[in-house]
Design a protein around this motif. Structure first.
Motif, PDB file in Angstrom:
ATOM      1  N   THR A 707       0.853  -1.185   0.000  1.00 32.24           N
ATOM      2  CA  THR A 707       0.000   0.000   0.000  1.00 32.24           C
ATOM      3  C   THR A 707       0.891   1.238   0.000  1.00 32.24           C
ATOM      4  OG1 THR A 707      -1.691   1.242   1.208  1.00 32.24           O
ATOM      5  CG2 THR A 707      -0.138  -0.028   2.525  1.00 32.24           C
ATOM      6  N   THR A 708       0.391   2.321  -0.572  1.00 33.01           N
ATOM      7  CA  THR A 708       1.141   3.586  -0.523  1.00 33.01           C
ATOM      8  C   THR A 708       0.685   4.452   0.640  1.00 33.01           C
ATOM      9  OG1 THR A 708      -0.438   4.598  -2.056  1.00 33.01           O
ATOM     10  CG2 THR A 708       1.558   3.593  -3.003  1.00 33.01           C
ATOM     11  N   LYS A 709      -0.340   4.012   1.358  1.00 37.80           N
ATOM     12  CA  LYS A 709      -0.849   4.764   2.511  1.00 37.80           C
ATOM     13  C   LYS A 709      -0.123   4.288   3.764  1.00 37.80           C
ATOM     14  CE  LYS A 709      -5.373   5.496   0.367  1.00 37.80           C
ATOM     15  NZ  LYS A 709      -6.841   5.273   0.478  1.00 37.80           N
ATOM     16  N   ILE A 710       1.161   4.701   3.863  1.00 37.64           N
ATOM     17  CA  ILE A 710       2.027   4.208   4.926  1.00 37.64           C
ATOM     18  C   ILE A 710       1.894   5.048   6.186  1.00 37.64           C
ATOM     19  CG2 ILE A 710       4.435   3.668   5.490  1.00 37.64           C
ATOM     20  CD1 ILE A 710       4.980   3.390   2.524  1.00 37.64           C
ATOM     21  N   GLY A 711       1.453   6.278   6.036  1.00 36.43           N
ATOM     22  CA  GLY A 711       1.315   7.173   7.175  1.00 36.43           C
ATOM     23  C   GLY A 711      -0.104   7.645   7.352  1.00 36.43           C
ATOM     24  N   PRO A 712      -0.415   8.230   8.488  1.00 37.94           N
ATOM     25  CA  PRO A 712      -1.770   8.770   8.710  1.00 37.94           C
ATOM     26  C   PRO A 712      -2.058   9.963   7.822  1.00 37.94           C
ATOM     27  CG  PRO A 712      -0.311   9.376  10.513  1.00 37.94           C
ATOM     28  CD  PRO A 712       0.453   8.414   9.668  1.00 37.94           C
ATOM     29  N   TYR A 713      -1.002  10.623   7.344  1.00 34.35           N
ATOM     30  CA  TYR A 713      -1.103  11.717   6.387  1.00 34.35           C
ATOM     31  C   TYR A 713      -0.178  11.376   5.221  1.00 34.35           C
ATOM     32  CZ  TYR A 713      -2.376  13.579  10.956  1.00 34.35           C
ATOM     33  OH  TYR A 713      -2.916  13.733  12.209  1.00 34.35           O
ATOM     34  N   PRO A 714      -0.483  11.859   4.023  1.00 31.34           N
ATOM     35  CA  PRO A 714       0.274  11.420   2.841  1.00 31.34           C
ATOM     36  C   PRO A 714       1.751  11.824   2.878  1.00 31.34           C
ATOM     37  CG  PRO A 714      -1.804  12.458   2.217  1.00 31.34           C
ATOM     38  CD  PRO A 714      -1.616  12.726   3.676  1.00 31.34           C
TER      39      PRO A 714
END
Length: 828
Positions: A707-714
């Motif tokens: 996934t590219t959603k590794i953090g809570p914010y991009p």
């Protein structure tokens, strides 16, 4: 559906071929009819190509496979390093252990594409950005000498570099491979240069040096005025195109995650002349690569006649003609080509006879002097008589005159004595203490370049085929039946009479300054009245005498140093070493065994030592959750430091309430790359952080993210890194809790880092959401702030760090440890 079936069947057969090659590495087995035909075709050509680059997986496997399997040219790959500085997605091995894995992955790849494999002595110290940085580590003259040695040994007419000597190489070590190849090309024909090599090989001057240009990502080094060759052709006898074979070969580099598509169809390779004779139509322009170069065109004509009449169903039908050619080659005047082509031809004749031999025992390892039961299997499948005349075992001989043709298996059982002077089985480049961190030592000049230590523990079979005699070495092997892999045949490993190890090679002092250690002793023989000595500092050691050590019974000895004893050591951190004395022998080695299904079992030895860290850090977190990634030392270290660590599995993410018991949760390196469930786990982890938890994500790469959603914010990952381990660090937020609690982080905490600061830094992040903690850069480059990002998430904390903790923790770097403990403690 038909196309899918054929494609999947082809993949299955090739996978089975790879498995068979690995399993049968210690057997003498005949090649396939297709391979025999290719080798007879290669027998026609009196030439060689040497390909030069820096690392395992740098080589252009498509070109190698094309030269060997389509053009039937002897081709070799020389890698300056064994890939010791890379990352490992299979396990926790780093440094020399990873280099050993990648060495054998490269050897397995060569079995598929047919090229030969050689190595120089350089130690891979990790990514470097230019050749100047690389030459701070590597001796240019020494590596030039290593390349010169390979040229003089192999006598290539053409030397090909994979990379240019410029920044377009994309890696300082890549550029250096081109620089030292050019240096060697200039001097290898000069008897005054590296004259010490001439007692082994004469001076040799190749005809030309080429650069094999490429398009990689944003790099395009090709141009239309270069020599262009079409490669990738389909080989009907193999059922694959060269590009397809190349992808399968390159994909053996599993520890590096270098899986490569098998690409059918013809593609263009580009070549630029770097030095030597010009060319216009072929890389061999102006070079006689036939038997005409030794004035024996008649031999070339005879070989072509064999090819014209070759019967794929009955390769043994070629034996009379091949034996006749053998007699002719024995009278060739040129010593080098006479010897080289006789070696090639003898292997072909053996293959055509359908000869197979194996000599195996049922135990994986042995000590020198031991007597072991072995079984010798021999068989041949030839209409021409094949007779086993004599067997020379390591310490005895047996004469016989046995007809072994007509596909009948003969078996002989014999007890064989392993000679008392047999050395332990180990990589020659790891058999001596490292003289530094830049090159591996060389126990003997003649080992230079070899991919592994020659196995001299063989029985020598004398065969008579027709009226000619052949000497065939058959290695003493270990064979077992694996329920999922079938027969597994590997080299019999020779080990010391005893090995010993600290159960933990990194130790931490207790709160009162004392040290507790354990030494595990593994005897391979009965050793009564042995003495264990533990050396902590000069003239002060602990001894445990009168140990009765028995084969099959491991013994664990507890070692305790009091605070008073450790205070007498005038070093901040120190080492413990262990040795056993039994009779007139001393034992001080730890056996390391590496086992993965795609390579043979690998063995090497280290000194029995443990590093002791005097604890200078605090941590307020106690209970840690850990998500496994590509394999690192984090869990082991945290447990050594006294923390409770649980390995999290899929069931732990069914409800965020299950995670609230953890003070912090950490992901292993590359977890988002290798754990495909991270795409569903991360939203749960973000909720855990929102509810007050601390989430620490260690570095990931751009390749194959779940996934590219590794953090809570991009944010976006990049290839940015800082490779200079002593690069200056600027603390961007000195008041940050990460830098102050519970350990005050200062510049001194960034001393003595190993190999690099960090890698694959995030970029393009929202600075109102994420706070950058550090600024750093390599010399001459713009600063980067992405090595560690911190964000407040609801009631909790999120940290993304690309700092190379996976290298620093096992090295016992206390500054990195202090910083890591602050990250764990940020929410407590």
């Amino acid at each position: 559906m038909g196309f899918i079936f054929i494609t999947m069947r082809k993949i299955f057969l090739l996978a089975a071929l790879l498995s068979t090659l690995i399993a049968n590495a210690q057997q003498v087995r005949p090649a396939s009819s297709t391979k025999i035909y290719s080798k007879i075709s290669e027998l026609k050509h009196l030439t060689c190509v040497l390909y030069v680059a820096a690392h395992p997986d740098d080589e252009n496997t498509r070109l190698l496979a094309w030269l060997v399997n389509d053009k039937h040219i002897r081709t070799a790959y020389l890698s300056l390093t064994r890939g010791d500085g890379g990352q490992n997605i299979l396990g926790s091995e780093q440094g020399p252990a990873l280099g050993l894995i990648r060495t054998h992955e490269l050897m397995e790849a060569r079995k598929l594409d047919g090229a030969e494999q050689y190595f120089a002595r350089a130690i891979d110290f990790g990514f470097s950005k230019n050749s100047n940085e690389t030459f701070k580590h590597w001796d240019e003259n020494l590596l030039t000498s290593d390349v010169c040695w390979a040229i003089r040994k192999l006598r290539p007419d053409v030397v090909i570099c994979r990379f240019p000597p410029t920044a377009q190489a994309g890696h300082g070590q890549h550029a250096v491979s081109a620089i030292v190849a050019a240096d060697a090309f200039k001097v290898c024909g000069n008897k005054q240069q590296f004259a010490e090599q001439l007692k082994y090989y004469p001076a040799w001057q190749p005809k030309r040096l080429l650069f094999n240009a490429f398009r990689f990502g944003s790099f395009n080094t090709t141009s239309e005025d270069m020599l262009k060759l079409q490669v990738g052709q389909y080989i009907p006898s193999m059922g694959v195109g060269v590009g397809e074979l190349a992808g399968i070969s390159r994909s053996v580099h599993k520890s590096q995650g270098a899986g490569t598509p098998s690409t059918p169809g013809v593609q263009t390779e580009y070549f630029k002349l770097v030095s030597g004779d010009s060319m216009s139509t072929s890389i061999f322009d102006g070079i006689d690569i036939t038997w005409g170069r030794v004035n024996r065109k008649d031999i070339g004509e005879d070989i072509q006649a064999v090819l014209n009449d070759y019967d794929y169903k009955h390769p043994d039908a070629s034996l009379p003609a091949l034996l006749s050619i053998r007699k002719k080659i024995q009278n060739v005047g040129d010593e080098y080509w006479r010897k080289q082509k006789l070696e090639e031809l003898d292997r072909i004749i053996l293959d055509c006879s359908g000869f197979m031999a194996e000599l195996y025992t049922k135990q994986a390892q042995s000590t020198a002097g031991e007597n072991l039961p072995f079984t010798l299997h021999v068989i041949a499948r030839s209409e021409m008589p094949v007779s086993l005349m004599h067997v020379q075992y390591p310490t005895s001989d047996t004469s016989m005159n046995l007809d072994i043709r007509k596909d009948t298996l003969f078996s002989f059982d014999r007890t064989i004595n392993i000679p008392s002077n047999t050395p332990v089985t180990e990589p020659y480049w790891l058999s001596m203490p490292l003289p530094g961190k830049d090159v591996f030592p060389l126990p003997d000049d003649t080992l230079l370049g070899l991919p592994e230590t020659p196995n001299n523990l063989n029985a020598i079979l004398t065969l008579k085929i027709g009226d000619e005699l052949f000497k065939v070495p058959v290695p003493l092997s270990y064979k077992k039946l694996d329920p999922t892999r079938g027969d597994v045949v590997e080299q019999l490993r020779i080990v010391p009479d005893l090995t010993l190890e600290f159960t933990n090679t990194l130790l931490v002092t207790n709160a009162d300054g004392s040290v507790h250690a354990e030494v595990r002793i593994h005897p391979l023989k009965n050793l009564p009245d042995a003495t264990l000595s533990i050396y902590a500092y000069k003239d002060n050691n602990k001894t445990i005498p009168h140990l009765d050590l028995r084969l099959g019974n491991d013994t664990t000895i507890e070692i305790n140093l009091t605070r008073k004893e450790t205070e007498r050591i005038n070093k901040v951190d120190f080492s413990l070493s262990a040795e056993i004395k039994a009779g007139d022998k001393t034992y001080s080695k730890t056996e390391k065994l590496i086992q993965y299904n795609h390579i043979p079992s690998l063995q090497y030895f280290t000194s029995a030592t443990a590093k002791v860290l005097r604890k200078n850090w605090n941590c307020t977190a106690r209970h840690i959750g850990f998500i496994e990634g590509a394999g690192d030392y984090t869990v082991t270290f945290l447990r050594l430091a006294g923390l409770d660590v649980d390995i999290l599995k899929d069931a732990d993410f069914s409800n965020v309430e299950k995670l609230k018991k953890y003070d912090a949760i950490i992901t292993g390196v590359r977890a988002v790359n290798v754990e495909k469930k991270m795409a569903t786990w991360l939203p749960v982890l973000f909720k855990y952080a929102e509810d007050g938890g601390t989430l620490i994500i260690q570095y990931n790469t751009l390749q194959d993210l779940s996934t590219t959603k590794i953090g809570p914010y991009p944010f976006t990952l990049s290839n940015d890194r800082v490779t200079e381990e002593d690069a200056k660090i600027t603390l961007l937020d000195p008041k940050s809790k990460l830098l102050n609690y519970p350990n005050k982080i200062t510049d001194s905490d960034f001393n003595d880092w190993v190999q690099e600061r960090g890698l694959y830094f995030p970029t393009k992040y929202d600075s109102t959401k994420y706070r950058a903690i550090f600024r750093m850069n390599d010399a001459g480059e713009k600063p980067s702030d992405g090595s560690t990002l911190y964000a407040k998430v609801g009631k909790g904390n999120y940290i993304y760090t690309s700092l190379s903790f996976f290298r620093q923790l096992p090295a016992g770097n206390k500054g990195a440890i202090r910083l890591f403990m602050n990250m764990l403690s940020v929410g407590k």
